[in-house]
Design a protein around this motif. Structure first.
Motif, PDB file in Angstrom:
ATOM      1  N   ASP A  20       8.720 -35.146  25.982  1.00 48.06           N
ATOM      2  CA  ASP A  20       6.966 -34.689  26.450  1.00 48.06           C
ATOM      3  C   ASP A  20       6.736 -36.170  26.981  1.00 48.06           C
ATOM      4  O   ASP A  20       7.252 -37.106  26.726  1.00 48.06           O
ATOM      5  CB  ASP A  20       6.498 -34.039  25.027  1.00 48.06           C
ATOM      6  CG  ASP A  20       4.921 -33.861  25.466  1.00 48.06           C
ATOM      7  OD1 ASP A  20       4.814 -33.340  26.743  1.00 48.06           O
ATOM      8  OD2 ASP A  20       4.202 -33.775  24.563  1.00 48.06           O
ATOM      9  N   TYR A  21       5.583 -35.877  27.701  1.00 50.02           N
ATOM     10  CA  TYR A  21       4.797 -37.200  28.170  1.00 50.02           C
ATOM     11  C   TYR A  21       3.491 -37.103  28.086  1.00 50.02           C
ATOM     12  O   TYR A  21       2.871 -35.859  27.995  1.00 50.02           O
ATOM     13  CB  TYR A  21       5.134 -36.986  29.856  1.00 50.02           C
ATOM     14  CG  TYR A  21       4.264 -38.217  30.321  1.00 50.02           C
ATOM     15  CD1 TYR A  21       5.052 -39.427  30.407  1.00 50.02           C
ATOM     16  CD2 TYR A  21       3.143 -38.123  31.210  1.00 50.02           C
ATOM     17  CE1 TYR A  21       4.363 -40.528  31.022  1.00 50.02           C
ATOM     18  CE2 TYR A  21       2.622 -39.284  31.482  1.00 50.02           C
ATOM     19  CZ  TYR A  21       2.990 -40.642  31.586  1.00 50.02           C
ATOM     20  OH  TYR A  21       2.394 -41.510  32.121  1.00 50.02           O
ATOM     21  N   LEU A  22       3.092 -38.277  27.278  1.00 46.69           N
ATOM     22  CA  LEU A  22       1.765 -38.248  26.763  1.00 46.69           C
ATOM     23  C   LEU A  22       1.060 -39.184  27.688  1.00 46.69           C
ATOM     24  O   LEU A  22       1.579 -40.534  27.947  1.00 46.69           O
ATOM     25  CB  LEU A  22       1.620 -38.747  25.421  1.00 46.69           C
ATOM     26  CG  LEU A  22       2.645 -37.829  24.589  1.00 46.69           C
ATOM     27  CD1 LEU A  22       2.572 -38.476  23.133  1.00 46.69           C
ATOM     28  CD2 LEU A  22       1.941 -36.410  24.654  1.00 46.69           C
ATOM     29  N   ASP A  23      -0.214 -39.108  28.042  1.00 44.01           N
ATOM     30  CA  ASP A  23      -1.048 -40.171  28.710  1.00 44.01           C
ATOM     31  C   ASP A  23      -2.393 -40.145  28.102  1.00 44.01           C
ATOM     32  O   ASP A  23      -3.220 -39.175  28.331  1.00 44.01           O
ATOM     33  CB  ASP A  23      -1.243 -39.777  30.358  1.00 44.01           C
ATOM     34  CG  ASP A  23      -1.596 -40.721  31.251  1.00 44.01           C
ATOM     35  OD1 ASP A  23      -1.951 -41.903  30.614  1.00 44.01           O
ATOM     36  OD2 ASP A  23      -2.025 -40.514  32.180  1.00 44.01           O
ATOM     37  N   THR A  24      -2.764 -41.325  27.199  1.00 42.92           N
ATOM     38  CA  THR A  24      -3.791 -41.395  26.394  1.00 42.92           C
ATOM     39  C   THR A  24      -4.422 -42.798  26.996  1.00 42.92           C
ATOM     40  O   THR A  24      -3.890 -43.293  27.562  1.00 42.92           O
ATOM     41  CB  THR A  24      -3.694 -41.226  24.916  1.00 42.92           C
ATOM     42  OG1 THR A  24      -2.953 -42.626  24.602  1.00 42.92           O
ATOM     43  CG2 THR A  24      -2.828 -40.208  24.603  1.00 42.92           C
ATOM     44  N   PRO A  25      -5.862 -42.923  26.628  1.00 49.00           N
ATOM     45  CA  PRO A  25      -6.480 -44.167  26.937  1.00 49.00           C
ATOM     46  C   PRO A  25      -5.531 -45.506  26.597  1.00 49.00           C
ATOM     47  O   PRO A  25      -5.806 -46.513  27.105  1.00 49.00           O
ATOM     48  CB  PRO A  25      -7.797 -43.983  26.458  1.00 49.00           C
ATOM     49  CG  PRO A  25      -7.996 -42.570  26.045  1.00 49.00           C
ATOM     50  CD  PRO A  25      -6.710 -41.896  25.835  1.00 49.00           C
ATOM     51  N   THR A  26      -4.992 -45.183  25.446  1.00 50.32           N
ATOM     52  CA  THR A  26      -4.382 -46.254  24.857  1.00 50.32           C
ATOM     53  C   THR A  26      -2.724 -46.406  25.070  1.00 50.32           C
ATOM     54  O   THR A  26      -2.236 -47.575  24.780  1.00 50.32           O
ATOM     55  CB  THR A  26      -4.632 -46.377  23.173  1.00 50.32           C
ATOM     56  OG1 THR A  26      -4.026 -45.145  22.594  1.00 50.32           O
ATOM     57  CG2 THR A  26      -5.974 -46.710  22.855  1.00 50.32           C
ATOM     58  N   LYS A  27      -2.055 -45.214  25.471  1.00 47.67           N
ATOM     59  CA  LYS A  27      -0.893 -45.307  25.777  1.00 47.67           C
ATOM     60  C   LYS A  27      -0.351 -44.431  26.719  1.00 47.67           C
ATOM     61  O   LYS A  27      -0.949 -43.285  26.635  1.00 47.67           O
ATOM     62  CB  LYS A  27      -0.020 -45.299  24.168  1.00 47.67           C
ATOM     63  CG  LYS A  27       1.189 -45.285  24.319  1.00 47.67           C
ATOM     64  CD  LYS A  27       1.900 -45.270  23.026  1.00 47.67           C
ATOM     65  CE  LYS A  27       3.447 -45.623  23.069  1.00 47.67           C
ATOM     66  NZ  LYS A  27       4.307 -45.602  21.618  1.00 47.67           N
ATOM     67  N   SER A  28       0.627 -44.485  27.607  1.00 48.05           N
ATOM     68  CA  SER A  28       1.390 -43.575  28.470  1.00 48.05           C
ATOM     69  C   SER A  28       2.867 -43.759  27.989  1.00 48.05           C
ATOM     70  O   SER A  28       3.365 -44.885  28.046  1.00 48.05           O
ATOM     71  CB  SER A  28       1.155 -44.086  29.692  1.00 48.05           C
ATOM     72  OG  SER A  28      -0.391 -43.743  29.920  1.00 48.05           O
ATOM     73  N   GLY A  29       3.566 -42.662  27.985  1.00 44.02           N
ATOM     74  CA  GLY A  29       4.885 -42.796  27.754  1.00 44.02           C
ATOM     75  C   GLY A  29       5.650 -41.533  27.439  1.00 44.02           C
ATOM     76  O   GLY A  29       4.888 -40.481  27.257  1.00 44.02           O
ATOM     77  N   PHE A  30       6.805 -41.413  27.276  1.00 39.39           N
ATOM     78  CA  PHE A  30       7.657 -40.116  26.645  1.00 39.39           C
ATOM     79  C   PHE A  30       7.684 -40.265  25.304  1.00 39.39           C
ATOM     80  O   PHE A  30       7.828 -41.226  24.697  1.00 39.39           O
ATOM     81  CB  PHE A  30       8.979 -40.353  27.306  1.00 39.39           C
ATOM     82  CG  PHE A  30       9.237 -39.952  28.722  1.00 39.39           C
ATOM     83  CD1 PHE A  30       9.296 -40.924  29.627  1.00 39.39           C
ATOM     84  CD2 PHE A  30       9.109 -38.657  29.292  1.00 39.39           C
ATOM     85  CE1 PHE A  30       9.177 -40.843  31.026  1.00 39.39           C
ATOM     86  CE2 PHE A  30       9.261 -38.548  30.278  1.00 39.39           C
ATOM     87  CZ  PHE A  30       9.383 -39.455  31.615  1.00 39.39           C
ATOM     88  N   SER A  31       7.744 -39.006  24.708  1.00 38.55           N
ATOM     89  CA  SER A  31       8.028 -38.708  23.349  1.00 38.55           C
ATOM     90  C   SER A  31       9.155 -37.786  23.208  1.00 38.55           C
ATOM     91  O   SER A  31       9.547 -36.889  23.997  1.00 38.55           O
ATOM     92  CB  SER A  31       6.809 -38.095  22.727  1.00 38.55           C
ATOM     93  OG  SER A  31       5.725 -39.129  22.456  1.00 38.55           O
TER      94      SER A  31
END
Length: 121
Positions: free
Chosen positions: A79-90
């Motif tokens: 998965d790929y997450l893009d939040t205000p504090t972190k972006s990256g794969f999970s």
């Protein structure tokens, strides 16, 4: 080989391949055991697989996977997450055991920061 790529991860990988490799290129994912989350990884966009890599089609994208990565990623959801504090794969691995340290990642989830992605060239 059973790998699931979520729509958000697929979108991000497609963008990387399009901007960094072009037609025919693939996303090389090298994963090894280690770290608190259970996985350490490196990502690059490559024009072709390296010797020993297998080409795995997942979610409509071309992944170049070394042998060890294929073993570790079998059954995993990327998965790929893009939040205000972190972006990256999970990486969500239903067969992973919980971490004994004070990590904030849920059991079976390995988070990989976007900074671990290397640019080819």
């Amino acid at each position: 080989m059973n790998i699931t790529v979520t729509p958000s991860a697929e979108k991000f990988i497609r963008q990387m391949v399009r901007f960094n490799g072009g037609e025919g290129s693939g996303f090389r994912l090298s994963v090894s055991a280690g770290g608190c989350s259970g996985l350490s990884s490196e990502f690059t966009v490559e024009p072709e697989p390296k010797t020993g890599d297998s080409i795995v089609m997942a979610g409509g994208i071309k992944l170049f996977l070394p042998a060890e990565s294929r073993l570790l990623l079998d059954g995993v959801t990327i998965d790929y997450l893009d939040t205000p504090t972190k972006s990256g794969f999970s990486f969500v691995d239903p067969k992973a055991s919980p971490c004994a340290c004070s990590s904030s990642a849920p059991a079976g989830v390995a988070s990989v920061d976007i900074s671990s992605i290397k640019r080819n060239g």
